[in-house]
Structure formats: C-alpha cells, structure tokens
Enzyme design. Structure first.
Site, PDB file in Angstrom:
ATOM      1  N   LYS A  11      16.005  11.378  96.422  1.00 58.02           N
ATOM      2  CA  LYS A  11      15.935  10.058  97.038  1.00 58.02           C
ATOM      3  C   LYS A  11      16.728  10.085  98.327  1.00 58.02           C
ATOM      4  CE  LYS A  11      14.086   6.070  96.072  1.00 58.02           C
ATOM      5  NZ  LYS A  11      12.947   5.752  95.179  1.00 58.02           N
ATOM      6  N   PHE A  44       7.694  -9.392  97.519  1.00 52.78           N
ATOM      7  CA  PHE A  44       6.342  -9.515  98.076  1.00 52.78           C
ATOM      8  C   PHE A  44       6.034  -8.287  98.926  1.00 52.78           C
ATOM      9  CE2 PHE A  44       9.448 -12.003 100.425  1.00 52.78           C
ATOM     10  CZ  PHE A  44       9.352 -11.496 101.717  1.00 52.78           C
ATOM     11  N   ASN A  86       5.030  -3.991  99.041  1.00 51.08           N
ATOM     12  CA  ASN A  86       3.901  -3.162  98.656  1.00 51.08           C
ATOM     13  C   ASN A  86       3.673  -3.113  97.137  1.00 51.08           C
ATOM     14  OD1 ASN A  86       3.599   0.033  97.904  1.00 51.08           O
ATOM     15  ND2 ASN A  86       2.134  -0.711  99.410  1.00 51.08           N
ATOM     16  N   VAL A  87       4.756  -3.057  96.388  1.00 50.48           N
ATOM     17  CA  VAL A  87       4.661  -2.909  94.933  1.00 50.48           C
ATOM     18  C   VAL A  87       4.137  -4.196  94.287  1.00 50.48           C
ATOM     19  CG1 VAL A  87       6.065  -2.578  92.864  1.00 50.48           C
ATOM     20  CG2 VAL A  87       6.436  -1.118  94.853  1.00 50.48           C
ATOM     21  N   ALA A  88       4.745  -5.337  94.644  1.00 54.08           N
ATOM     22  CA  ALA A  88       4.304  -6.623  94.103  1.00 54.08           C
ATOM     23  C   ALA A  88       2.852  -6.901  94.535  1.00 54.08           C
ATOM     24  CB  ALA A  88       5.228  -7.742  94.589  1.00 54.08           C
ATOM     25  N   ASP A 117       9.869   3.592 100.154  1.00 54.21           N
ATOM     26  CA  ASP A 117      10.550   2.820  99.108  1.00 54.21           C
ATOM     27  C   ASP A 117      10.840   1.478  99.774  1.00 54.21           C
ATOM     28  OD1 ASP A 117      11.889   3.294  96.280  1.00 54.21           O
ATOM     29  OD2 ASP A 117      13.350   2.161  97.422  1.00 54.21           O
TER      30      ASP A 117
HETATM   31  O1  2IT Z   1      10.591   5.032  93.466  1.00 48.05           O
HETATM   32  C1  2IT Z   1       9.597   5.746  93.712  1.00 48.05           C
HETATM   33  O2  2IT Z   1       9.037   6.405  92.845  1.00 48.05           O
HETATM   34  C2  2IT Z   1       9.112   5.763  95.087  1.00 48.05           C
HETATM   35  N1  2IT Z   1       9.664   5.087  95.931  1.00 48.05           N
HETATM   36  C3  2IT Z   1       7.946   6.630  95.469  1.00 48.05           C
HETATM   37  C4  2IT Z   1       8.349   8.050  95.566  1.00 48.05           C
HETATM   38  C5  2IT Z   1       7.300   8.974  96.104  1.00 48.05           C
HETATM   39  O3  2IT Z   1       7.650  10.123  96.412  1.00 48.05           O
HETATM   40  O4  2IT Z   1       6.119   8.597  96.227  1.00 48.05           O
END
Ligand code: 2IT
Length: 447
Positions: free
Chosen positions: A124, A237, A239-241, A164
């Site tokens: 990360k 709000f 990309n994930v949501a 992220d």
């Molecule tokens: O928390 C995650 O899994 C991500 N932000 C995506 C990580 C990735 O390498 O696609």
C-alpha cells in the site's frame, strides 16, 4: 501463538500506530486456533515475520500550486509481503495518511490478495496530500512529483500500485504518464486502474462495488433471503460506493442513503442512473460534499448535516469510504433499526466494538478484505491482459470477477463455519487468506 506477547512486542516497536495494531490484532485473534494446529508455522516464526513489512519507502514530494507557492507532502510505499507474487495494492491520497494507516492497509492487502487466488503480494502507498479543493493542474503536478520519486521502486514484476481513496482514473493517468516517461516501459502492469484504450481493463472502475454486491448477495442467499426490495445505506460517494449502488439497484435493492464528510443524503425511492452519474461529477469536482446531491435532486434527496448514513433505517449497511467509520453506537442504532446484514466495502470500515455488537446480535457481518477484494482481483486481471497484450470484453471480465467473488465467499464460508451452523466471515476470511500466505512463506524458506 501468544497473541498478547506478539502484540506487546509490536506495540513497543511501532508505538502509537493504532490502526496498524488494530488490524494485526484482529487477524491474530481470529487465526490463533487454526495456527496452533500447525507447529511448523510456529517453528518458522511465520506470524512474527508476517506482521512486519518487508520494507517501507518514505519520500518528500514537492510541487508548485496554482498560486506559484511551493508545497511539500510526504509520500510512502509500504511493500509488505511478496510470498504470493509481486507487491500489489493501492495508493491513497488523503490528508490523514501516515505510516500507521498505510501499514494497516498493506497488512490487510496481503490476506485480501491471497483470497483472490491470484499471484499477488501485499502493499500500500500514498501521501498526506489533500485533493479537496485542488485544481486539475495541481492534481497533475502532484501526481508527477510523486511518481518522479517512486518510479524506481515499482514495475510490473516488482510492485504494481493502483487507486484508493483520492486516487481514481484521472490520478492513475497522470501517475502512469510520468512512470512511462521515466521507465521507458509501455503497456505494462506497473500501475492498474488505467483507462481502457491505453492498457486499462474494462470493468475495473466498477469492480470493487460490483464484487462487493456479488459477495453480499451470497450472504443474503445463505439466509434464504433475497436482495430484492432491500434498503441499503452506503457511506461515501467515490468509485466504490458508485459501483455498489449500481449493482445493488440492478439486483433489485434500493440505495436509501449515501453520506459524505459533511452529512448524509436520504434518498426517497432509491437511487437511479441520473444519480449514479452525478456521483461521478461529485467525485471529480473535489468539493467532497454530499450535500451537492440534494442540491441537484431537491425533490428526492434530503440532506442532513453532521449525520452518518447509519442514522437512516436500512436492511443492509455498507461502509464504503474509510476505516473505522462505523462505531459501536452506530452499530447499536443500526441494530435498533432492524439492520439484517452489515458488509464492509471500505477496508476496516467498522471499529472492533461495532463488529462485536453486530456479531453478538446474530447479524451476518462481511469483512472488508473479503467483500472488497473484487477491486484488486480485477487489477490482477488487468495485469494479465497487459502481459498478454490483449483486451477482454466487459462481459468476460465481469464473468471472471463474479467467479472470483463467489470462490472467495465459498472459502470464507468454509473456514468460517461455526459449531452452531452460523458463519463467522471475519474468521473465515482471515484463516483462508492467512493459510495460503503462510504455506508459501514456509515453502520459500527464511528470507
Ligand atoms: O484496497 C484495495 O484493494 C485497493 N485500493 C485496490 C488495490 C489494487 O491494486 O487494485
């Protein structure tokens, strides 16, 4: 395994790193029983090794803002564990980023990536850069300065960052542009989350949210229930949501709340396409205000400042923005309002006391590292496509994502099965994820 002893040692070495220590403790406590059945793990000191990152890069990122003023931020990359493959994990740009946050995220990423069954190690990174209120040009200059430092430490067979919080398609574009210029390397998987047409995979933007709802659908079905007509509350709000809201709606659920740092929007009748599209506008403008949804759709969205999504009555609650955003009081409020399922889509979205309260009430709880693994899995698929110089169709990627999420669900259900027949998904995900990494570390010797 002596959890308290290991934690005391870790705390002494990493004082004050609360989020990192929280993530490690949860994994150790849930795998302890299984671990103790494997004396070969104890002999090889697997746990003592796995809790420390392989290495951490910390670097200065200096850039010039639109007023001509020089700004300095701190950038990081935590390369945590490469037992299963090259390091893989997102980059987070957020004002609260620090080494503890990235260590917790990198640690979680090891087990999440393991659950995908793809050859991906855990990492990360990110910076304490706050995208709120920044212009497009400022974002570009920051991304370029960040990559100017990081590029030597990444590469398709070394470490492959992705997005992220605060890093989406636009930021990956700027990061990748600079990477290519410096590395003289093209069409590679050195970064994932690229846009389609220059190395990106179709479905990557949707993958985390879609995958999460595939997992939630299985949690619901396990109870003989259906997503149809269920009311869902989401935080965030981004990309994930955005992906989760669309897939949940497609499968017949209603998104009744989304929240931001400024408050919550209650959505009458559930969200529709115009609202999904508007989430993208809100994400791109960097205002970071969910109130804009109510301003855009005044007859359907009601904004309440200072409240969280968990204040809205719902059947399914999904933290989808940040860590520790659902606390014990929030859990109690959700339970009092009759919540039936809770699934983290953000990493470590719930505080330990909230998880305990939810599980004690007999409400199924899905942990982030399993529920949100569709994002990194699709990044893995992007790397495959880059390596083979091919583009899969959206249907092909979605089909693979669907299978991966169902396989992850099955693994969690198998390893998390309790004596009373219920499923502890936290335990299941941690044990299943850990076993693959531990076996690989054992096989590869003391390195
Ligand atoms: O928390 C995650 O899994 C991500 N932000 C995506 C990580 C990735 O390498 O696609």
């Amino acid at each position: 395994m002596k959890v308290n002893e290991i934690m005391a040692n870790l705390e002494a070495k990493h004082p004050g790193e609360a989020e990192y220590l929280q993530a490690v403790r949860e994994v150790l406590e849930t795998i302890e029983e299984e671990y103790n059945k494997h004396p070969e793990f104890e002999a090889a000191k697997i746990v003592e090794r796995i809790v420390e990152p392989d290495r951490i890069f910390t670097f200065r990122v200096t850039w010039v803002d639109d007023k001509g003023e020089i700004q300095t931020n701190l950038g990081y990359r935590v390369q945590f564990n490469a037992a299963l493959g090259a390091y893989k994990g997102g980059l987070r740009f957020h004002k609260a980023v620090n080494v503890s946050m990235l260590k917790f995220l990198g640690f979680e990423q090891i087990f999440k990536n393991s659950l995908t069954n793809l050859p991906l190690g855990g990492a990360k990174g990110g910076a304490d850069f706050d995208p709120t209120g920044k212009s497009d040009a400022e974002i570009m200059r920051f991304c370029q300065a960040f990559m100017y430092e990081l590029w030597r430490n990444i590469g398709p067979d070394q470490d492959s960052p992705a997005g992220d919080v605060g890093v989406g398609g636009r930021e990956i574009g700027y990061l990748y542009g600079m990477y290519k210029k410096l590395a003289r390397e093209h069409s590679t998987g050195a970064l994932t989350g690229k846009s389609y047409g220059w190395g990106g995979s179709l479905m990557r933007p949707e993958a985390t949210g879609f995958g999460a709802i595939y997992y939630v659908d299985r949690m619901v079905k396990q109870k003989g229930d259906t997503l149809k007509g269920k009311k869902i509350a989401l935080s965030g709000f981004g990309n994930v949501a955005w992906g989760a809201a669309q897939k949940a709606t497609e499968l017949g659920a209603q998104v009744v709340a989304i929240s931001g740092p400024d408050g919550v929007c209650e959505i009458k009748g559930g969200m529709d396409k115009a609202m999904f599209d508007y989430m993208l506008v809100m994400r791109a403008n960097n205002h970071n205000k969910v109130e804009e949804m109510a301003q855009q759709f005044p007859d359907r969205a009601v904004f309440t400042p200072g409240k969280k999504a968990w204040s809205v009555k719902c059947d399914i609650a999904c933290p989808s923005a940040f860590q520790n955003e659902l606390n014990e009081d929030d859990a109690k409020m959700l339970l009092a309002n009759g919540v039936k399922y809770v699934a983290e889509i953000s990493n470590m979205g719930c505080q330990p006391a909230a998880i305990a309260a939810i599980q004690k009430a007999g409400v199924p709880f899905g942990p982030g590292k399993a529920v949100n693994a569709g994002g990194v899995a699709t990044s893995g698929l992007e790397i495959c496509q880059n390596a083979g110089h091919i583009n899969w169709t959206a249907e092909e990627v979605d089909k693979k994502l669907f299978k991966i999420m169902n396989d992850i669900y099955d693994l969690c259900a198998e390893y998390g099965k309790q004596a009373d027949g219920s499923i502890n998904y936290v335990k299941g995900a941690n044990i299943a994820g850990f076993m693959r990494v531990a076996k690989a570390m054992l096989a590869q010797g003391t390195i």
